[in-house]
Design an enzyme around this catalytic site. Structure first.
Site, PDB file in Angstrom:
ATOM      1  N   ASN A 101      28.180   3.496  26.566  1.00  0.00           N
ATOM      2  CA  ASN A 101      28.436   4.836  26.042  1.00  0.00           C
ATOM      3  C   ASN A 101      28.376   5.843  27.196  1.00  0.00           C
ATOM      4  O   ASN A 101      27.640   5.639  28.167  1.00  0.00           O
ATOM      5  CB  ASN A 101      27.400   5.213  24.979  1.00  0.00           C
ATOM      6  CG  ASN A 101      27.688   6.571  24.344  1.00  0.00           C
ATOM      7  OD1 ASN A 101      28.823   6.874  24.003  1.00  0.00           O
ATOM      8  ND2 ASN A 101      26.670   7.426  24.258  1.00  0.00           N
ATOM      9  N   HIS A 103      27.582   9.872  27.944  1.00  0.00           N
ATOM     10  CA  HIS A 103      26.983  11.042  27.290  1.00  0.00           C
ATOM     11  C   HIS A 103      27.025  12.227  28.263  1.00  0.00           C
ATOM     12  O   HIS A 103      26.733  12.053  29.460  1.00  0.00           O
ATOM     13  CB  HIS A 103      25.540  10.744  26.863  1.00  0.00           C
ATOM     14  CG  HIS A 103      24.904  11.884  26.120  1.00  0.00           C
ATOM     15  ND1 HIS A 103      25.206  12.172  24.796  1.00  0.00           N
ATOM     16  CD2 HIS A 103      24.035  12.836  26.530  1.00  0.00           C
ATOM     17  CE1 HIS A 103      24.532  13.259  24.435  1.00  0.00           C
ATOM     18  NE2 HIS A 103      23.811  13.679  25.466  1.00  0.00           N
ATOM     19  N   ASP A 144      21.638   7.198  21.970  1.00  0.00           N
ATOM     20  CA  ASP A 144      21.521   7.591  23.394  1.00  0.00           C
ATOM     21  C   ASP A 144      20.231   7.060  24.027  1.00  0.00           C
ATOM     22  O   ASP A 144      19.772   7.587  25.035  1.00  0.00           O
ATOM     23  CB  ASP A 144      21.551   9.130  23.532  1.00  0.00           C
ATOM     24  CG  ASP A 144      22.869   9.703  23.030  1.00  0.00           C
ATOM     25  OD1 ASP A 144      22.853  10.831  22.515  1.00  0.00           O
ATOM     26  OD2 ASP A 144      23.895   9.008  23.110  1.00  0.00           O
TER      27      ASP A 144
HETATM   28  C1  GRF Z   1      33.187  14.789  25.035  1.00  0.00           C
HETATM   29  O1  GRF Z   1      32.417  15.867  24.553  1.00  0.00           O
HETATM   30  C2  GRF Z   1      32.361  13.970  25.922  1.00  0.00           C
HETATM   31  O2  GRF Z   1      31.373  14.746  26.542  1.00  0.00           O
HETATM   32  C3  GRF Z   1      31.696  12.989  25.040  1.00  0.00           C
HETATM   33  O3  GRF Z   1      32.485  12.877  23.897  1.00  0.00           O
HETATM   34  C4  GRF Z   1      33.495  13.882  23.897  1.00  0.00           C
HETATM   35  C5  GRF Z   1      34.791  13.168  23.935  1.00  0.00           C
HETATM   36  O4  GRF Z   1      35.630  13.558  24.861  1.00  0.00           O
HETATM   37  N1  GRF Z   1      31.533  11.727  25.698  1.00  0.00           N
HETATM   38  P1  GRF Z   1      37.041  12.819  24.962  1.00  0.00           P
HETATM   39  O5  GRF Z   1      37.500  12.536  23.538  1.00  0.00           O
HETATM   40  O6  GRF Z   1      36.829  11.562  25.739  1.00  0.00           O
HETATM   41  O7  GRF Z   1      37.902  13.799  25.671  1.00  0.00           O
END
Ligand code: GRF
Length: 201
Positions: A101, A103, A144
């Protein structure tokens, strides 16, 4: 010779993290192949990105069907790229230390239940932190809370708005995510006592 890692990317939104992986694969940045994109949102633009890249993509919410598809496609690595649904224990068990994942903060700050998207950056600005950043981690049963793989910092500027900060962090997320997938494909990520050791050799 490392064999090719079959990757499935889970999305819920715009898919810029997915796009960074599509581009990374095209540029040979990791020994993996994105075989499938799964979204829990029918209108996720990430599905359009997958379609344009010729990658099989589906809208699916049923966890039983998802697990079957993952097995049918011989998936070795799951990447959660802005996936806003909690994975069920059945998938987490089946893919222990094989789900990454990304974050948008330096875990353990600004993470856990309710911390996603713009909210993360709003909270960072409210708290007045001077640095934030991005974290990649393996997924376990705790939101997370899995073993941290890589982190990279982003300076918070005086006049940052949540949107401006999010944009800057997103660029670092893309870098951290591609690097995490690269190291996974090279089998250089070893989890010991809930911590990730980066194997040098
Ligand atoms: C973003 O806010 C990123 O910080 C998090 O999830 C959201 C998705 O972004 N990982 P995207 O769809 O990959 O542009």
């Amino acid at each position: 010779m490392t064999s090719i890692t079959n990757i499935c990317v889970f999305i819920s939104g715009g898919g810029t993290n997915l796009q960074s992986l599509i581009d990374g694969e095209k540029n040979g940045e990791f020994a993996g192949k994105i075989k499938l994109v799964i979204s829990n949102k029918k209108d996720a633009y990430g599905l359009v990105r997958a379609e344009k890249a010729g990658i099989k993509n589906i809208w699916e919410r049923d966890n039983g069907k998802i697990l079957k598809i993952l097995k049918d496609e011989n998936i070795d690595l799951i990447v959660l790229a802005g996936y806003l649904k909690i994975l069920p224990p059945s998938i987490i068990r089946e893919y222990e230390n094989k789900i990454i994942n990304i974050h948008p903060s330096l875990i353990p700050s600004f993470c856990g239940k309710g911390y996603y998207g713009l909210i993360v950056h709003q909270k960072a600005l409210e708290r007045g932190v001077k640095i934030t950043g991005a974290t990649s981690h393996f997924v376990n049963g705790e939101t997370d809370g899995g073993p941290i793989i890589f982190q990279e910092t982003v300076k918070v500027l005086e006049d940052d708005s949540p949107e401006i900060l999010q944009k800057r962090v997103l660029e670092i997320e893309h870098k951290v995510l591609v690097k995490s997938v690269k190291y996974f494909c090279l089998e250089k990520l070893k989890v010991e006592n809930k911590k990730v050791k980066i194997l040098k050799e």
